[in-house]
Design a protein around this motif. Structure first.
Motif, PDB file in Angstrom:
ATOM      1  N   ALA A 175       0.758  -1.431   0.018  1.00 43.63           N
ATOM      2  CA  ALA A 175      -0.052  -0.030  -0.095  1.00 43.63           C
ATOM      3  C   ALA A 175       0.998   1.313  -0.054  1.00 43.63           C
ATOM      4  CB  ALA A 175      -1.076   0.046   1.186  1.00 43.63           C
ATOM      5  N   THR A 176       0.286   2.367  -0.512  1.00 38.79           N
ATOM      6  CA  THR A 176       0.883   3.628  -0.552  1.00 38.79           C
ATOM      7  C   THR A 176       0.613   4.386   0.859  1.00 38.79           C
ATOM      8  OG1 THR A 176       1.080   3.805  -3.053  1.00 38.79           O
ATOM      9  CG2 THR A 176       0.919   5.997  -1.609  1.00 38.79           C
ATOM     10  N   SER A 177       1.320   4.313   1.871  1.00 39.41           N
ATOM     11  CA  SER A 177       1.031   4.975   2.991  1.00 39.41           C
ATOM     12  C   SER A 177       2.337   5.477   3.822  1.00 39.41           C
ATOM     13  CB  SER A 177       0.568   3.674   4.148  1.00 39.41           C
ATOM     14  OG  SER A 177       1.593   2.892   4.314  1.00 39.41           O
ATOM     15  N   ARG A 178       2.291   6.334   4.713  1.00 39.20           N
ATOM     16  CA  ARG A 178       3.619   6.692   5.184  1.00 39.20           C
ATOM     17  C   ARG A 178       4.349   5.771   5.871  1.00 39.20           C
ATOM     18  NH1 ARG A 178      -0.275  11.192   6.530  1.00 39.20           N
ATOM     19  NH2 ARG A 178       0.566  13.111   5.545  1.00 39.20           N
ATOM     20  N   ALA A 179       3.808   4.846   6.425  1.00 37.41           N
ATOM     21  CA  ALA A 179       4.475   3.673   7.328  1.00 37.41           C
ATOM     22  C   ALA A 179       5.270   2.808   6.041  1.00 37.41           C
ATOM     23  CB  ALA A 179       3.447   2.963   7.898  1.00 37.41           C
ATOM     24  N   ASN A 180       4.770   3.039   4.793  1.00 40.89           N
ATOM     25  CA  ASN A 180       5.684   2.296   3.792  1.00 40.89           C
ATOM     26  C   ASN A 180       6.633   2.833   3.131  1.00 40.89           C
ATOM     27  OD1 ASN A 180       4.373  -0.210   4.496  1.00 40.89           O
ATOM     28  ND2 ASN A 180       2.703  -0.251   2.982  1.00 40.89           N
ATOM     29  N   CYS A 181       6.909   4.238   3.257  1.00 39.75           N
ATOM     30  CA  CYS A 181       7.536   5.161   2.740  1.00 39.75           C
ATOM     31  C   CYS A 181       9.135   5.038   3.396  1.00 39.75           C
ATOM     32  CB  CYS A 181       7.217   6.705   2.784  1.00 39.75           C
ATOM     33  SG  CYS A 181       5.894   6.833   1.779  1.00 39.75           S
ATOM     34  N   HIS A 182      10.283   5.048   2.519  1.00 40.36           N
ATOM     35  CA  HIS A 182      11.421   5.119   2.924  1.00 40.36           C
ATOM     36  C   HIS A 182      11.930   6.470   3.226  1.00 40.36           C
ATOM     37  CE1 HIS A 182      11.895   1.069   0.500  1.00 40.36           C
ATOM     38  NE2 HIS A 182      10.720   1.162   0.482  1.00 40.36           N
ATOM     39  N   PRO A 183      12.957   6.764   3.918  1.00 37.57           N
ATOM     40  CA  PRO A 183      13.978   5.527   4.460  1.00 37.57           C
ATOM     41  C   PRO A 183      13.345   5.049   5.921  1.00 37.57           C
ATOM     42  CG  PRO A 183      14.725   7.799   4.934  1.00 37.57           C
ATOM     43  CD  PRO A 183      13.514   7.823   4.073  1.00 37.57           C
ATOM     44  N   PHE A 184      13.772   4.057   6.462  1.00 40.92           N
ATOM     45  CA  PHE A 184      13.193   3.534   7.489  1.00 40.92           C
ATOM     46  C   PHE A 184      14.383   3.717   8.668  1.00 40.92           C
ATOM     47  CE2 PHE A 184      11.569   0.866   4.232  1.00 40.92           C
ATOM     48  CZ  PHE A 184      10.200   0.826   4.447  1.00 40.92           C
ATOM     49  N   SER A 185      13.923   3.790   9.767  1.00 40.34           N
ATOM     50  CA  SER A 185      14.997   4.057  10.993  1.00 40.34           C
ATOM     51  C   SER A 185      14.735   3.383  12.124  1.00 40.34           C
ATOM     52  CB  SER A 185      15.202   5.421  11.205  1.00 40.34           C
ATOM     53  OG  SER A 185      13.813   6.146  11.736  1.00 40.34           O
ATOM     54  N   ALA A 186      15.921   2.957  12.859  1.00 45.85           N
ATOM     55  CA  ALA A 186      15.655   2.507  14.278  1.00 45.85           C
ATOM     56  C   ALA A 186      17.070   2.571  14.978  1.00 45.85           C
ATOM     57  CB  ALA A 186      15.294   0.772  14.086  1.00 45.85           C
ATOM     58  N   GLU A 187      16.959   2.882  16.151  1.00 50.81           N
ATOM     59  CA  GLU A 187      18.406   3.412  16.773  1.00 50.81           C
ATOM     60  C   GLU A 187      18.937   4.522  16.020  1.00 50.81           C
ATOM     61  OE1 GLU A 187      19.812  -0.335  17.514  1.00 50.81           O
ATOM     62  OE2 GLU A 187      18.263  -1.020  18.716  1.00 50.81           O
ATOM     63  N   GLN A 188      20.329   4.045  15.824  1.00 45.59           N
ATOM     64  CA  GLN A 188      21.048   5.240  15.086  1.00 45.59           C
ATOM     65  C   GLN A 188      20.927   4.670  13.570  1.00 45.59           C
ATOM     66  OE1 GLN A 188      22.365   2.425  16.777  1.00 45.59           O
ATOM     67  NE2 GLN A 188      24.331   2.138  16.173  1.00 45.59           N
ATOM     68  N   TRP A 189      20.404   3.605  13.398  1.00 46.62           N
ATOM     69  CA  TRP A 189      20.410   3.037  11.892  1.00 46.62           C
ATOM     70  C   TRP A 189      19.273   3.983  10.998  1.00 46.62           C
ATOM     71  CZ3 TRP A 189      24.753   0.432  10.346  1.00 46.62           C
ATOM     72  CH2 TRP A 189      25.283   0.012  11.267  1.00 46.62           C
ATOM     73  N   MET A 190      19.652   3.925   9.690  1.00 44.40           N
ATOM     74  CA  MET A 190      18.890   4.204   8.500  1.00 44.40           C
ATOM     75  C   MET A 190      18.881   3.530   7.441  1.00 44.40           C
ATOM     76  SD  MET A 190      17.682   8.140   7.556  1.00 44.40           S
ATOM     77  CE  MET A 190      19.132   8.743   7.203  1.00 44.40           C
ATOM     78  N   PHE A 191      17.807   3.028   6.671  1.00 43.70           N
ATOM     79  CA  PHE A 191      18.123   2.185   5.477  1.00 43.70           C
ATOM     80  C   PHE A 191      16.925   2.514   4.562  1.00 43.70           C
ATOM     81  CE2 PHE A 191      15.949  -1.680   3.521  1.00 43.70           C
ATOM     82  CZ  PHE A 191      17.343  -2.248   3.120  1.00 43.70           C
ATOM     83  N   MET A 192      17.383   2.305   3.261  1.00 45.00           N
ATOM     84  CA  MET A 192      16.460   2.564   2.157  1.00 45.00           C
ATOM     85  C   MET A 192      16.790   1.676   1.126  1.00 45.00           C
ATOM     86  SD  MET A 192      17.482   6.240   0.701  1.00 45.00           S
ATOM     87  CE  MET A 192      19.014   6.663   0.151  1.00 45.00           C
ATOM     88  N   HIS A 193      15.754   1.218   0.266  1.00 41.73           N
ATOM     89  CA  HIS A 193      15.838   0.034  -0.953  1.00 41.73           C
ATOM     90  C   HIS A 193      15.330   0.309  -1.996  1.00 41.73           C
ATOM     91  CE1 HIS A 193      14.240  -4.087  -1.845  1.00 41.73           C
ATOM     92  NE2 HIS A 193      15.471  -4.356  -2.233  1.00 41.73           N
ATOM     93  N   ASN A 194      15.833  -0.334  -3.183  1.00 40.87           N
ATOM     94  CA  ASN A 194      15.223  -0.418  -4.284  1.00 40.87           C
ATOM     95  C   ASN A 194      15.352  -1.884  -4.810  1.00 40.87           C
ATOM     96  OD1 ASN A 194      14.216   0.094  -6.959  1.00 40.87           O
ATOM     97  ND2 ASN A 194      16.291   0.597  -7.830  1.00 40.87           N
ATOM     98  N   GLY A 195      14.454  -2.332  -4.919  1.00 38.62           N
ATOM     99  CA  GLY A 195      14.163  -3.931  -5.552  1.00 38.62           C
ATOM    100  C   GLY A 195      12.979  -4.434  -4.958  1.00 38.62           C
TER     101      GLY A 195
END
Length: 257
Positions: free
Chosen positions: A93-113
């Motif tokens: 779904a198109t939602s804010r929760a599904n938008c990148h980047p994702f973060s947790a603690e000091q980490w940040m991540f984004m993806h294409n694939g």
């Protein structure tokens, strides 16, 4: 497929790389040149490191080209390390929760694939998360799931090894379900100091990944170049990881069993 950009270097305003270049991320959201889909209009996100260890994030479901907040934020936020991502959904779904980047603690991540036929293996892969990391899950994408599995695996010990282990689990789950659609993984990760890039796929056709290192040491890591100076951009090889740490640029093959 999505488009994204990551920057690490001297503090700059986000607009310098996100909105101003000739083939900026905003331009790519409408006219991507190295993706299956030219338009990436299923939301966008920003993530940046400031004076705290944890990054700030901003997500919106509007197309990047149609949100005046994005240009305003990019003109005001200054950071030494930031991510920006425009999304083309592969089925969730198109939602804010599904938008990148994702973060947790000091980490940040984004993806294409994508994980091929994700719905067939989603339950099995989510079951691998312990209660602590499952509680961090906010959306429904395969991208966020891959991030949380790697976080659980141990990003602090070795980020590359963690993702190799996770991708191996995904491949085995896909093989057990006799899934022939490919696993494609071109992604970006940071702890606020180091910048990692990953490019691999099960069919030898990983989404594109390039980097440019400037004379002052600044680095830009992108899905596709943001300008027409093609001689300045280096392609990350298929099935490799790259890490920018201090002044070093380290590449190594990805070993996904």
């Amino acid at each position: 497929m999505c488009r994204w950009i990551a920057y690490r270097g001297q503090p700059v305003f986000l607009e310098h790389y996100i909105t101003k270049p000739a083939h900026s991320l905003i331009h790519q959201s409408l006219h991507a040149e190295e993706a299956k889909t030219e338009t990436n209009g299923d939301g966008f996100g920003l993530g940046w490191y400031g004076e705290r260890d944890a990054p700030g994030v901003y997500h919106e479901i509007l197309p990047a080209w149609n949100d005046c907040n994005l240009k305003s934020l990019a003109a005001q936020i200054r950071s030494p390390l930031f991510f920006a991502h425009v999304r083309a959904s592969t089925g969730t779904a198109t939602s804010r929760a599904n938008c990148h980047p994702f973060s947790a603690e000091q980490w940040m991540f984004m993806h294409n694939g994508q994980i091929g036929n994700y719905r067939q293996v989603r339950r099995r892969l989510e079951a691998l998360l312990n209660d602590e990391h499952y509680a961090l899950r906010q959306g429904s994408t395969d991208s966020e799931l891959l991030f949380l599995l790697a976080l659980q695996q141990g990003l602090d010990a070795c980020a590359v090894t963690a993702f190799e282990a996770v991708l191996g689990e995904v491949k085995r789950a896909m093989q057990d379900k006799k899934i022939t659609s490919p696993l494609r993984f071109t992604s970006c990760l940071s702890d606020g100091k180091r910048l990692f890039g990953f490019r691999c796929s099960s069919d030898g056709h990983a989404p594109s990944l390039y980097y440019r290192k400037y004379e002052n040491g600044d680095v830009v890591l992108v899905s596709e170049p943001i300008d027409r100076q093609s001689e300045c951009w280096n392609e990350v090889p298929q099935d490799h990881a790259i890490c920018f740490a201090g002044d070093k640029v380290i590449t190594r093959p990805l070993q996904v069993a």
